[in-house]
Design a protein around this motif. Structure first.
Motif, PDB file in Angstrom:
ATOM      1  N   GLY A  29      28.248  11.821  33.259  1.00 40.36           N
ATOM      2  CA  GLY A  29      28.382  12.330  34.613  1.00 40.36           C
ATOM      3  C   GLY A  29      27.305  13.323  34.994  1.00 40.36           C
ATOM      4  N   GLN A  30      26.556  13.811  33.994  1.00 39.26           N
ATOM      5  CA  GLN A  30      25.477  14.748  34.269  1.00 39.26           C
ATOM      6  C   GLN A  30      24.171  14.009  34.541  1.00 39.26           C
ATOM      7  N   MET A  31      23.234  14.704  35.150  1.00 40.83           N
ATOM      8  CA  MET A  31      21.889  14.177  35.317  1.00 40.83           C
ATOM      9  C   MET A  31      21.162  14.337  33.979  1.00 40.83           C
ATOM     10  N   VAL A  32      20.550  13.270  33.506  1.00 39.39           N
ATOM     11  CA  VAL A  32      19.890  13.290  32.202  1.00 39.39           C
ATOM     12  C   VAL A  32      18.443  12.839  32.343  1.00 39.39           C
ATOM     13  N   LEU A  33      17.607  13.315  31.444  1.00 39.47           N
ATOM     14  CA  LEU A  33      16.206  12.895  31.441  1.00 39.47           C
ATOM     15  C   LEU A  33      16.085  11.488  30.868  1.00 39.47           C
ATOM     16  N   ALA A  34      15.264  10.680  31.504  1.00 31.56           N
ATOM     17  CA  ALA A  34      15.038   9.310  31.047  1.00 31.56           C
ATOM     18  C   ALA A  34      13.591   8.928  31.312  1.00 31.56           C
ATOM     19  N   VAL A  35      13.100   7.968  30.533  1.00 33.92           N
ATOM     20  CA  VAL A  35      11.738   7.468  30.689  1.00 33.92           C
ATOM     21  C   VAL A  35      11.794   6.000  31.063  1.00 33.92           C
ATOM     22  N   ILE A  36      11.044   5.641  32.105  1.00 35.40           N
ATOM     23  CA  ILE A  36      10.873   4.241  32.484  1.00 35.40           C
ATOM     24  C   ILE A  36       9.378   3.952  32.543  1.00 35.40           C
ATOM     25  N   HIS A  37       9.048   2.660  32.616  1.00 30.68           N
ATOM     26  CA  HIS A  37       7.661   2.258  32.812  1.00 30.68           C
ATOM     27  C   HIS A  37       7.574   1.578  34.172  1.00 30.68           C
ATOM     28  N   ARG A  97      14.717  -6.406  33.344  1.00 32.96           N
ATOM     29  CA  ARG A  97      13.745  -5.678  34.166  1.00 32.96           C
ATOM     30  C   ARG A  97      13.997  -4.186  34.339  1.00 32.96           C
ATOM     31  N   LYS A  98      15.124  -3.652  33.860  1.00 33.43           N
ATOM     32  CA  LYS A  98      15.406  -2.239  34.089  1.00 33.43           C
ATOM     33  C   LYS A  98      15.873  -1.564  32.800  1.00 33.43           C
ATOM     34  N   ARG A  99      14.971  -1.520  31.834  1.00 35.59           N
ATOM     35  CA  ARG A  99      15.241  -0.840  30.575  1.00 35.59           C
ATOM     36  C   ARG A  99      14.617   0.555  30.618  1.00 35.59           C
ATOM     37  N   CYS A 100      15.266   1.484  29.966  1.00 33.60           N
ATOM     38  CA  CYS A 100      14.767   2.856  29.919  1.00 33.60           C
ATOM     39  C   CYS A 100      15.042   3.429  28.534  1.00 33.60           C
ATOM     40  N   VAL A 101      14.512   4.596  28.260  1.00 34.79           N
ATOM     41  CA  VAL A 101      14.873   5.329  27.054  1.00 34.79           C
ATOM     42  C   VAL A 101      15.383   6.698  27.469  1.00 34.79           C
ATOM     43  N   ILE A 102      16.373   7.178  26.739  1.00 34.21           N
ATOM     44  CA  ILE A 102      16.927   8.503  26.966  1.00 34.21           C
ATOM     45  C   ILE A 102      16.528   9.368  25.779  1.00 34.21           C
ATOM     46  N   PRO A 103      15.612  10.321  25.975  1.00 37.89           N
ATOM     47  CA  PRO A 103      15.159  11.173  24.871  1.00 37.89           C
ATOM     48  C   PRO A 103      16.278  12.076  24.372  1.00 37.89           C
ATOM     49  N   ALA A 104      16.328  12.273  23.069  1.00 38.00           N
ATOM     50  CA  ALA A 104      17.332  13.146  22.453  1.00 38.00           C
ATOM     51  C   ALA A 104      16.785  13.677  21.133  1.00 38.00           C
ATOM     52  N   ASP A 105      17.397  14.742  20.641  1.00 34.03           N
ATOM     53  CA  ASP A 105      17.061  15.190  19.289  1.00 34.03           C
ATOM     54  C   ASP A 105      18.322  15.355  18.436  1.00 34.03           C
ATOM     55  N   GLY A 106      19.421  14.829  18.943  1.00 33.09           N
ATOM     56  CA  GLY A 106      20.675  14.814  18.203  1.00 33.09           C
ATOM     57  C   GLY A 106      21.768  14.218  19.066  1.00 33.09           C
ATOM     58  N   PHE A 107      22.815  13.708  18.438  1.00 27.42           N
ATOM     59  CA  PHE A 107      23.985  13.276  19.196  1.00 27.42           C
ATOM     60  C   PHE A 107      25.228  13.662  18.418  1.00 27.42           C
TER      61      PHE A 107
END
Length: 226
Positions: free
Chosen positions: A37-45, A93-103
Motif C-alpha cells: 500500500g506504500q509508494m515504493v522505489l522501482a526500476v523500469i526500462h 511488456r511491463k516488468r520492473c525490479v524493486i530494489p531491496a537490501d533485505g526482506f
C-alpha cells in the motif's frame, strides 16, 4: 510471499547499481519496514535507459473497475504468472525490479511467529522481480502500481516460509528489464530461487509487525534489541 522489506542504501548507490544518470525519485531516507500500500522505489526500462521512480505496492490492473484488487495482488506466483490474465501481458511488456537490501518473513516457533530478516551475506543491494501497470480512474487520475513475484523457497527459506520473493541474479537484471525480451522460456529461467548460500537470515524484534514502526530497531538482531 513477500509482505515487508527494507531499502536502506543511499540514492547514489541505487543510481550507480542500475546505471541511472539522474532521477526525480523522492528518496530521502532509509526505509526499514516497507509495507504493501506504500509508494515504493522501482526500476523500469523505457526502451532506451533505466529509470528509477515510485510505484504503489499492490497491483491494480489497467482493466480493473476499481482499486479494490490491490490488497490481494501484492505478490504474483511466478509458476502461474503466464496463466493469469492480470499478469500475462505484463510479463511481456511491463516488468520492473524493486530494489531491496533485505526482506522480512515470519517463522512459526512453538505457537508464535518469530520475524526474520533475510539479507545477502555480503549485505549488498538486490533486485526483486516485479510487474507493474497503470490504472486510470473514471475521472482520469492515473495510478501506477506493482507486484512482487514469488517462487519456491530455497534451503535457507524452507524452515521459515513456503515462498520467497524472486531475487534476480545481478547478471539477469538487464534481461528482465529488457522490453524486447518476450520469450517465456527465457524469462522463466530467471524466476528461480536465489542461491541459499548467498543469503542469511536472523531474528528481529516483533515491532516490525507494525507498519507504524520504521527505524533502525527493525533491522537490529534480536539479541541486540533488549
Amino acid at each position: 510471499m513477500c509482505g515487508r522489506y527494507t531499502i536502506t542504501v543511499s540514492l547514489e548507490e541505487l543510481l550507480l547499481h542500475y546505471w541511472i544518470s539522474d532521477s526525480n525519485a523522492p528518496y530521502q531516507q532509509p526505509k526499514y519496514n516497507v509495507a504493501p500500500g506504500q509508494m515504493v522505489l522501482a526500476v523500469i526500462h523505457d526502451g532506451e535507459k533505466n529509470r528509477l521512480g515510485e510505484l504503489k505496492w499492490g497491483l491494480v490492473p489497467s482493466w480493473a473497475e476499481t482499486t479494490k484488487l490491490a490488497a490481494k495482488m501484492i505478490n504474483a506466483r511466478s509458476e502461474t504468472v503466464w496463466e493469469k490474465p492480470a499478469f500475462r501481458k505484463l510479463m511481456e511488456r511491463k516488468r520492473c525490479v524493486i530494489p531491496a537490501d533485505g526482506f522480512y518473513e515470519w517463522r512459526q516457533e512453538e505457537g508464535r511467529k518469530q520475524p526474520m530478516r533475510i539479507v545477502r551475506r555480503d549485505r549488498k543491494l538486490f533486485s526483486m522481480a516485479g510487474l507493474y501497470d497503470t490504472w486510470v480512474s473514471p475521472d482520469g487520475i492515473k495510478l501506477s502500481t506493482c507486484t512482487v513475484l514469488t517462487t519456491a523457497p530455497n534451503a535457507l527459506m524452507e524452515p521459515i516460509h513456503n515462498r520467497m520473493p524472486v531475487i534476480l541474479r545481478p547478471e539477469d537484471e538487464a534481461t528482465w528489464l529488457d522490453r524486447s525480451e518476450r520469450d517465456s522460456a527465457a524469462l522463466n529461467r530467471l524466476l528461480r530461487p536465489f542461491p541459499s548460500e548467498l543469503l542469511e537470515a536472523y531474528p528481529v524484534g516483533a515491532q516490525v509487525g507494525s507498519v507504524a514502526k520504521d527505524d533502525e530497531s527493525c533491522i537490529a538482531p534480536l539479541a541486540s534489541n533488549g
